[in-house]
Design a protein around this motif. Structure first.
Motif, PDB file in Angstrom:
ATOM      1  N   LEU A 227     -12.752  20.212  19.083  1.00 33.79           N
ATOM      2  CA  LEU A 227     -12.611  21.313  19.423  1.00 33.79           C
ATOM      3  C   LEU A 227     -10.473  21.928  18.477  1.00 33.79           C
ATOM      4  CD1 LEU A 227     -12.735  23.893  20.410  1.00 33.79           C
ATOM      5  CD2 LEU A 227     -11.795  23.156  22.433  1.00 33.79           C
ATOM      6  N   ALA A 228     -10.212  21.078  19.283  1.00 38.54           N
ATOM      7  CA  ALA A 228      -7.838  21.292  18.368  1.00 38.54           C
ATOM      8  C   ALA A 228      -7.958  21.627  17.044  1.00 38.54           C
ATOM      9  CB  ALA A 228      -6.821  20.513  19.355  1.00 38.54           C
ATOM     10  N   GLU A 229      -8.704  20.633  16.388  1.00 42.79           N
ATOM     11  CA  GLU A 229      -8.761  20.420  15.120  1.00 42.79           C
ATOM     12  C   GLU A 229      -9.371  21.593  14.479  1.00 42.79           C
ATOM     13  OE1 GLU A 229      -7.925  18.446  12.477  1.00 42.79           O
ATOM     14  OE2 GLU A 229      -7.172  16.958  13.903  1.00 42.79           O
ATOM     15  N   GLU A 230     -10.485  22.183  14.447  1.00 39.47           N
ATOM     16  CA  GLU A 230     -11.156  23.691  14.397  1.00 39.47           C
ATOM     17  C   GLU A 230     -10.507  25.136  14.430  1.00 39.47           C
ATOM     18  OE1 GLU A 230     -15.748  24.127  16.300  1.00 39.47           O
ATOM     19  OE2 GLU A 230     -15.261  22.266  16.567  1.00 39.47           O
ATOM     20  N   PHE A 231      -9.697  24.652  16.255  1.00 40.98           N
ATOM     21  CA  PHE A 231      -8.400  25.969  15.979  1.00 40.98           C
ATOM     22  C   PHE A 231      -7.271  26.020  14.426  1.00 40.98           C
ATOM     23  CE2 PHE A 231      -9.884  26.063  20.565  1.00 40.98           C
ATOM     24  CZ  PHE A 231     -10.152  27.401  20.425  1.00 40.98           C
ATOM     25  N   LYS A 232      -6.662  24.099  14.855  1.00 43.92           N
ATOM     26  CA  LYS A 232      -6.132  24.231  13.622  1.00 43.92           C
ATOM     27  C   LYS A 232      -6.438  24.083  12.315  1.00 43.92           C
ATOM     28  CE  LYS A 232      -2.862  20.220  12.335  1.00 43.92           C
ATOM     29  NZ  LYS A 232      -2.560  18.388  12.437  1.00 43.92           N
ATOM     30  N   GLU A 233      -7.501  24.466  11.271  1.00 48.63           N
ATOM     31  CA  GLU A 233      -7.481  24.772  10.488  1.00 48.63           C
ATOM     32  C   GLU A 233      -7.453  26.301  10.369  1.00 48.63           C
ATOM     33  OE1 GLU A 233     -12.148  23.997   9.663  1.00 48.63           O
ATOM     34  OE2 GLU A 233     -11.726  22.025  10.130  1.00 48.63           O
ATOM     35  N   ASP A 234      -7.269  27.221  11.113  1.00 47.50           N
ATOM     36  CA  ASP A 234      -6.883  28.463  10.543  1.00 47.50           C
ATOM     37  C   ASP A 234      -5.235  28.857  10.822  1.00 47.50           C
ATOM     38  OD1 ASP A 234      -9.883  28.809  10.055  1.00 47.50           O
ATOM     39  OD2 ASP A 234     -10.105  28.999  12.403  1.00 47.50           O
ATOM     40  N   CYS A 235      -4.669  27.581  11.480  1.00 51.59           N
ATOM     41  CA  CYS A 235      -3.760  28.166  11.765  1.00 51.59           C
ATOM     42  C   CYS A 235      -2.296  27.071  10.358  1.00 51.59           C
ATOM     43  CB  CYS A 235      -3.314  27.401  12.907  1.00 51.59           C
ATOM     44  SG  CYS A 235      -3.884  28.072  14.171  1.00 51.59           S
ATOM     45  N   SER A 236      -0.972  27.981  10.545  1.00 48.54           N
ATOM     46  CA  SER A 236      -0.481  28.019   9.057  1.00 48.54           C
ATOM     47  C   SER A 236       1.041  27.561  10.266  1.00 48.54           C
ATOM     48  CB  SER A 236       0.398  28.434   8.332  1.00 48.54           C
ATOM     49  OG  SER A 236       0.483  29.868   8.523  1.00 48.54           O
ATOM     50  N   PHE A 237       0.596  27.283  11.709  1.00 44.86           N
ATOM     51  CA  PHE A 237       2.240  27.290  11.972  1.00 44.86           C
ATOM     52  C   PHE A 237       2.358  25.584  12.469  1.00 44.86           C
ATOM     53  CE2 PHE A 237      -0.480  29.167  14.997  1.00 44.86           C
ATOM     54  CZ  PHE A 237      -0.895  28.957  15.687  1.00 44.86           C
ATOM     55  N   ALA A 238       3.739  25.212  13.238  1.00 43.28           N
ATOM     56  CA  ALA A 238       3.098  23.873  13.231  1.00 43.28           C
ATOM     57  C   ALA A 238       1.764  23.519  14.689  1.00 43.28           C
ATOM     58  CB  ALA A 238       4.203  22.994  13.841  1.00 43.28           C
ATOM     59  N   PHE A 239       0.967  22.916  14.551  1.00 41.28           N
ATOM     60  CA  PHE A 239      -0.471  22.995  15.680  1.00 41.28           C
ATOM     61  C   PHE A 239      -0.218  20.941  15.463  1.00 41.28           C
ATOM     62  CE2 PHE A 239      -3.857  24.704  16.940  1.00 41.28           C
ATOM     63  CZ  PHE A 239      -4.515  23.379  18.075  1.00 41.28           C
ATOM     64  N   ASN A 240       0.410  20.532  16.308  1.00 41.69           N
ATOM     65  CA  ASN A 240      -0.038  19.020  16.816  1.00 41.69           C
ATOM     66  C   ASN A 240      -1.060  18.146  17.928  1.00 41.69           C
ATOM     67  OD1 ASN A 240       2.354  18.600  15.895  1.00 41.69           O
ATOM     68  ND2 ASN A 240       4.143  19.617  16.845  1.00 41.69           N
ATOM     69  N   ILE A 241      -1.457  17.779  17.407  1.00 38.27           N
ATOM     70  CA  ILE A 241      -2.712  17.468  18.477  1.00 38.27           C
ATOM     71  C   ILE A 241      -2.269  16.267  18.608  1.00 38.27           C
ATOM     72  CG2 ILE A 241      -5.422  16.875  18.239  1.00 38.27           C
ATOM     73  CD1 ILE A 241      -5.483  19.264  16.314  1.00 38.27           C
ATOM     74  N   ILE A 242      -2.290  15.409  19.510  1.00 35.78           N
ATOM     75  CA  ILE A 242      -1.448  14.642  20.588  1.00 35.78           C
ATOM     76  C   ILE A 242      -2.460  13.971  21.477  1.00 35.78           C
ATOM     77  CG2 ILE A 242       0.521  13.445  21.849  1.00 35.78           C
ATOM     78  CD1 ILE A 242       1.766  15.774  21.007  1.00 35.78           C
ATOM     79  N   GLY A 243      -2.602  12.712  20.870  1.00 35.84           N
ATOM     80  CA  GLY A 243      -3.963  11.143  21.885  1.00 35.84           C
ATOM     81  C   GLY A 243      -3.018  11.248  22.854  1.00 35.84           C
ATOM     82  N   GLN A 244      -3.982  10.531  23.980  1.00 32.80           N
ATOM     83  CA  GLN A 244      -3.108  10.030  25.012  1.00 32.80           C
ATOM     84  C   GLN A 244      -3.728   9.106  26.039  1.00 32.80           C
ATOM     85  OE1 GLN A 244      -1.131  13.541  27.336  1.00 32.80           O
ATOM     86  NE2 GLN A 244       1.037  12.477  26.408  1.00 32.80           N
TER      87      GLN A 244
END
Length: 125
Positions: free
Chosen positions: A107-124
């Motif tokens: 889901l986060a990846e899908e959101f990131k695709e539409d954004c040109s700002f810094a979008f970090n997806i951080i697995g924990q």
């Protein structure tokens, strides 16, 4: 500017804003009965923050589940953040997720695709 502190429930996330630091923090599940009503204060806060100063904005997310209407509200917020970024605003999203929850990462990846700002997806772990 009034900051938000919305306590989490079983079906709604914790939401905290800090206009002095330029931070929005959200954590938990999001499947309220009426997402647009639940998020209306946050949507207003984001619009007001972006309109009244030029400081950076960092969005810290630890969302575990979002229903369809919550996803729509988040898309609207991210669209507004994208517009601000296109106008020169420094915007960053940090979305933390449990590495065992691939659905949230997707889901986060899908959101990131539409954004040109810094979008970090951080697995924990």
């Amino acid at each position: 500017m009034n900051d938000l502190k919305i306590v989490s429930t079983q079906s709604t996330p914790l939401i905290e804003t800090d206009s002095n630091r330029g931070v929005i923090y959200m954590e938990g599940d999001s499947y309220p009965e009426n997402s647009f009503e639940f998020y209306s204060e946050l949507v207003s806060w984001v619009s007001h923050y972006l309109a009244t100063n030029s400081r950076p904005l960092v969005v810290e997310l630890a969302l575990l589940y979002l229903n369809t209407s919550s996803i729509k509200v988040m898309m609207d917020i991210f669209d507004e953040l994208e517009d601000a970024h296109q106008s020169g605003r420094d915007i960053t999203v940090n979305w933390r997720y449990d590495v065992d929850n691939e659905r949230v990462a997707e889901l986060a990846e899908e959101f990131k695709e539409d954004c040109s700002f810094a979008f970090n997806i951080i697995g924990q772990p």
